[in-house]
Write an enzyme that holds these catalytic residues in place. Sequence first.
Site, PDB file in Angstrom:
ATOM      1  N   HIS A 165     145.426  40.739  76.319  1.00 48.73           N
ATOM      2  CA  HIS A 165     145.845  41.307  75.037  1.00 48.73           C
ATOM      3  C   HIS A 165     145.043  42.577  74.778  1.00 48.73           C
ATOM      4  CE1 HIS A 165     146.768  41.617  70.741  1.00 48.73           C
ATOM      5  NE2 HIS A 165     147.776  40.799  70.983  1.00 48.73           N
ATOM      6  N   ASP A 213     151.880  34.936  73.164  1.00 48.03           N
ATOM      7  CA  ASP A 213     153.191  34.899  73.808  1.00 48.03           C
ATOM      8  C   ASP A 213     153.277  33.731  74.786  1.00 48.03           C
ATOM      9  OD1 ASP A 213     154.259  37.326  72.606  1.00 48.03           O
ATOM     10  OD2 ASP A 213     152.778  38.374  73.819  1.00 48.03           O
TER      11      ASP A 213
END
Length: 272
Positions: A165, A213
């Site tokens: 991320h 996700d």
Amino acid sequence: MPLERLQVIVPALAATDPLRLHLDPPAVIAAGRAIIAGMVDCLPAARPGRADRLRPAGSIAARLVPRLCPADPAPGLVRALSAALVLLADHELAASTLAARVAASVRADPYAVVATGLGAVGGALHGGASFGAEVMLRSAARAADAARAVGDLLRRGERIPGFGHYVYQESDPRAVLLMGLLRAAAPLSERLDVADAVMAEARRRALPAPNIDFALAALAAVADMIPGAGQAVFAVARTAGWLAHAIEEYARGTPIRPRGIYTGLLSAQDAP
């Protein structure tokens, strides 16, 4: 795909709202309630012939379940879905939020703001990453297949969806929380075993930690949701955040207008 349906549903909802150009906070909040409810309630049943399950009542999570899950999931998974909606509501200036905020800064109506966000959220490096993670998890029939699923992607030179991320260098706390809820809700799930095995293989290869996700894809797998369900959850949740940003922009009253500085050739004579 659910996200593609949402991208059609929102403009259709706009056409039915004669007050959509009212941009004071109470009107935007009212429009937001209608938009989120409409996005969910206009999705078809996940199981054909089960329209009787689509009763527009209860929480947003409860109303999403029959549209994303062919079978009724365990109550703990519905709570996990509700938590995912809260975790994903806002995350500072992610790409879709910035796009929505720019639209609001020029006084686009709330429906147009949400439509702008929906256009960006499906990108493979944003909300669309959950679908890539879903595909990866589906490619592993059991936990023993996890090494092959990860290795196949790496051998093709592809990134592992749902890992790493831009903001969180160590681990995504949203993913940690959601994975914990999944383990509590479905400790014996074979699909959860697959997700855990994929995470273990990623650690073995020194890959980044899983992000939200991946946790969304794991939720979709454990709850046996339809393909693309994670994107839909992301989009419905983030709609609340987009509209909160829109209210701020409406009050600010100044367009967001970045400038582009030309750094190329100075003149035709400089061309090679």
